[in-house]
Design an enzyme around this catalytic site. Structure first.
Site, PDB file in Angstrom:
ATOM      1  N   HIS A  60       7.608   6.517  10.126  1.00 39.63           N
ATOM      2  CA  HIS A  60       6.854   6.286   8.895  1.00 39.63           C
ATOM      3  C   HIS A  60       5.893   7.477   8.763  1.00 39.63           C
ATOM      4  O   HIS A  60       4.681   7.328   8.877  1.00 39.63           O
ATOM      5  CB  HIS A  60       6.118   4.954   9.014  1.00 39.63           C
ATOM      6  CG  HIS A  60       5.501   4.470   7.736  1.00 39.63           C
ATOM      7  ND1 HIS A  60       5.710   5.085   6.514  1.00 39.63           N
ATOM      8  CD2 HIS A  60       4.667   3.420   7.493  1.00 39.63           C
ATOM      9  CE1 HIS A  60       5.036   4.422   5.591  1.00 39.63           C
ATOM     10  NE2 HIS A  60       4.395   3.417   6.150  1.00 39.63           N
ATOM     11  N   LYS A  68      25.203  -6.260  -5.286  1.00 39.66           N
ATOM     12  CA  LYS A  68      26.640  -6.253  -5.574  1.00 39.66           C
ATOM     13  C   LYS A  68      27.422  -5.540  -4.471  1.00 39.66           C
ATOM     14  O   LYS A  68      28.598  -5.285  -4.624  1.00 39.66           O
ATOM     15  CB  LYS A  68      26.901  -5.580  -6.925  1.00 39.66           C
ATOM     16  CG  LYS A  68      26.201  -6.262  -8.102  1.00 39.66           C
ATOM     17  CD  LYS A  68      26.517  -5.543  -9.410  1.00 39.66           C
ATOM     18  CE  LYS A  68      25.608  -6.030 -10.542  1.00 39.66           C
ATOM     19  NZ  LYS A  68      25.553  -5.082 -11.665  1.00 39.66           N
ATOM     20  N   ARG A  80       0.815  -1.218   0.000  1.00 43.03           N
ATOM     21  CA  ARG A  80       0.000   0.000   0.000  1.00 43.03           C
ATOM     22  C   ARG A  80       0.848   1.266   0.000  1.00 43.03           C
ATOM     23  O   ARG A  80       0.493   2.227  -0.681  1.00 43.03           O
ATOM     24  CB  ARG A  80      -1.044  -0.022   1.097  1.00 43.03           C
ATOM     25  CG  ARG A  80      -0.558   0.055   2.501  1.00 43.03           C
ATOM     26  CD  ARG A  80      -1.533  -0.639   3.427  1.00 43.03           C
ATOM     27  NE  ARG A  80      -1.420  -2.072   3.257  1.00 43.03           N
ATOM     28  CZ  ARG A  80      -2.350  -2.852   2.695  1.00 43.03           C
ATOM     29  NH1 ARG A  80      -3.478  -2.371   2.303  1.00 43.03           N
ATOM     30  NH2 ARG A  80      -2.123  -4.136   2.557  1.00 43.03           N
ATOM     31  N   THR A  81       1.948   1.272   0.728  1.00 47.30           N
ATOM     32  CA  THR A  81       2.752   2.494   0.730  1.00 47.30           C
ATOM     33  C   THR A  81       3.312   2.743  -0.674  1.00 47.30           C
ATOM     34  O   THR A  81       3.227   3.847  -1.207  1.00 47.30           O
ATOM     35  CB  THR A  81       3.913   2.378   1.746  1.00 47.30           C
ATOM     36  OG1 THR A  81       3.362   2.145   3.039  1.00 47.30           O
ATOM     37  CG2 THR A  81       4.733   3.654   1.777  1.00 47.30           C
ATOM     38  N   ARG A 136      12.144   3.250   1.544  1.00 49.16           N
ATOM     39  CA  ARG A 136      11.819   2.335   2.653  1.00 49.16           C
ATOM     40  C   ARG A 136      13.020   1.427   2.860  1.00 49.16           C
ATOM     41  O   ARG A 136      13.541   0.843   1.900  1.00 49.16           O
ATOM     42  CB  ARG A 136      10.589   1.487   2.361  1.00 49.16           C
ATOM     43  CG  ARG A 136      10.487   0.322   3.375  1.00 49.16           C
ATOM     44  CD  ARG A 136       9.186  -0.361   3.396  1.00 49.16           C
ATOM     45  NE  ARG A 136       8.142   0.512   3.885  1.00 49.16           N
ATOM     46  CZ  ARG A 136       6.917   0.108   4.195  1.00 49.16           C
ATOM     47  NH1 ARG A 136       6.598  -1.157   4.073  1.00 49.16           N
ATOM     48  NH2 ARG A 136       6.016   0.963   4.605  1.00 49.16           N
TER      49      ARG A 136
END
Lengths: 300, 300, 300
Positions: free
Chosen positions: B131, B82, B53-54, B103
């Protein structure tokens, strides 16, 4: 450009290269001004290998031109998993898109794929083969920083396996550059690449240490030495430290030295260098956008 | 907003919050009318952790504003594999995009990353940390449903590990709200969060059962209690049922009670509640779009 | 169309089908001319299973209409991993998008999901169930190549498990077609599908070899026989070769035979056939774009 597909930097003449870099410079001067160039055009991204900067900068480039992408997504979630051949996949995709950017682990795959499609196919890296848009952004960066003629460039690190290096070295033979290759003995330029450069009349010298040549360089292009290339850890430890740079290393360098790296880096360049004016690798990565905009603009 | 980066809800004053919510309300009233706000603007999505959803609501928000995203894609397919550092990755990405939504599983990562980039960086969740865009959409939802002043809110479930809860509780201290925290003993608010709330002058009470406080609540914010937080299954079974709600639970609640949940839910809220007017969690999720539109609109 | 959701081809009358195909033909004639049809409209892609062509052609279709997608991404990186139900996921997503394309491994999932959302839901394949947009593009291809009335079509391969086949066969009962089914004994049409076709008045015959019917066919629709359907390798080897085609096979076929395949193919059709005019499978895949444009255009 007269080319419908962009497969290798070798296909590009000096004039081709300069046309791309000139166009890129125009886009670079005003990146937001190109939205009306290719409205609605779709670039398919067919990436059979992980990539961050190549994929994201292709995506940025087409979007800055007013177009969009359609992304095949990770191979694990595509019909490739069901056994579809590359030839079939690109023939399906060409029905959806106005151009295709292909990255594939197998050398020669882009050439093969290009024979099956009518839309322009751009090689975004084919294994140990070619990666022409990387070469063009490297050339763009060198031109912006130091010019492309009458310069001395050092290329350091893994010269045996690095496709970026082979492609760049070849492209530089179109210009009046002196090329120095710095690597451990076991990671020297492959014989065929060296031969190829000599054939093109390149001025090439090889070194096993940066110290002896650093003061002469206008540009130092650093690449990563991968641990897994060495049969044992000891041998790796013996050489690795000699091909990394930090602020101290640069004491003997010219103040205007331009330091480049295709990224991602691990520890070849000390983060303390990031703050120096010499550090050009992030700008180099950013140049991927105007250069790919130029290429797409010429092909669409 | 005077802020170039959105890292934590704590950086936002009451005035900041109200400015975002007011702008969000405008977009909410006519979501299709904003397409000409930011044509061609690119938001980079750098999600180092799964998110539905975010990520989708950030993507929707920028597209409803006329812009677009460039998505780093799953970490497994990026240059992070890497060994590239977060600082390097965001410095590369800032050359492609006009803003970055990040995020990352590590608390503090957004603050660190923001120090390396010039484009606005939006923290889309940093592990157990902050958040802030979730907090703003929670506040928006509460304001729409019950107002933000003179309300009584209950926050129930995992109050120890839930970053959503800590961030919301802190933000609510900007308003005249009475906060009740309902949880099993082992998942109570951490001492430092409680201390912090008291410092801000919050009216806070804690409960080990919903029954005693439910009738007083205007808003009930439910979060999930994760089984894996408990050392053994028996202990989990003992408490879990007391912090879930069904139609019967609501008999003692006010008719106008607003029920919220950050989603995804597992079994904290019985699906039979979905059909009641009290159920606001899907609308809450949808509010992510106008709120993120407002934030992006203010930063771009 | 009078339908808000597209769940199964069975819901479509002959008139519905022809309306979609007519609209598709308009878009096909000038694919770049539709950019102003649905500016800013968002199609959510919720693909719980891998897909290349369905996903990419939906994405192409909405973008050719001036809209865009928001992609849930691989299930592994979504909140589905946290245990969210399909009903919850689609109710969240409908708040972001103007329509939802859903692919899910479970038969009946699209019907279930459609009951929870108000925006149009398009079934992009539900396990062994339906895949109506594939059926419509198949019908479009047949109509373009051979017309839909007074034709003889052969459908060959795995007729037991292939959802594509069942859906197409049913849809063809709306037209005046003679249907021949060619398969090994163990992969014949399921009894309920055959019964269903007879109920609709279809002219159906079954064969265990292509030879006896090939000369009569206007269209040959080939599907893959999956090795894993057979209890042992020997049994597979015995039958597989009889249901693949190469240039020699086609000697007894009509010169105008249209050869179709839903792709991806493995070895059912020899690549030497690709160069013949009969080979229509890549064009068939490409037809996914105008057909899905038509469907979206009618629903948005």
């Amino acid at each position: 450009m007269r080319h419908d597909h962009i497969i290798t930097a070798k296909q590009l003449s000096r004039e081709d290269i300069e046309a791309v870099l000139d166009r890129a410079a125009e886009f670079d001067a005003d990146p937001g001004a190109a939205l009306d160039r290719h409205p609605g055009k779709l670039l398919a991204l067919a990436f059979y290998e992980p990539s961050t900067r190549t994929k994201m900068s292709f995506e940025t480039a087409i979007k800055r031109l007013g177009g969009d992408v359609i992304d095949m997504g990770p191979v694990e979630y595509s019909s490739v998993k069901k056994g579809e051949s590359l030839a079939d996949t690109v023939r399906v995709i060409e029905g959806y898109a106005d151009a295709i950017a292909l990255r594939h682990p197998m050398e020669g795959s882009a050439t093969m794929a290009s024979q099956f499609v009518d839309v322009p196919l751009l090689n975004a890296g084919d294994g140990a083969g070619q990666h022409p848009t990387q070469t063009l952004l490297d050339l763009y960066t060198i031109r912006e920083q130091a010019g492309l003629d009458d310069i001395t460039i050092g290329i350091m690190g893994d010269l045996k396996y690095g496709r970026t290096v082979h492609s760049l070295a070849h492209a530089l033979t179109n210009f009046d550059t002196r090329q120095h290759f710095i690597s451990p003995e076991s990671l020297k330029l492959p014989r065929n690449v060296r031969y190829d450069l000599h054939e093109e009349g390149a001025q090439v010298r090889e070194h096993d240490s940066l110290d002896e040549i650093l003061p002469e360089l206008d540009v130092l292009y650093v690449t990563r030495i991968q641990r897994e290339r060495f049969p044992d850890e000891n041998e790796y430890q013996k050489v690795a430290g000699q091909f990394t740079i930090d602020v101290e290393t640069l004491e003997s360098a010219d103040d205007d030295l331009t330091i480049m790296h295709p990224l991602p880096r691990v520890d070849e360049i000390d983060p303390a260098i990031d703050d120096l004016d010499n550090a050009t690798y992030f700008e180099q990565a950013h140049n991927g956008v105007p250069v790919r905009m130029a290429i797409l603009d010429m092909l669409l």
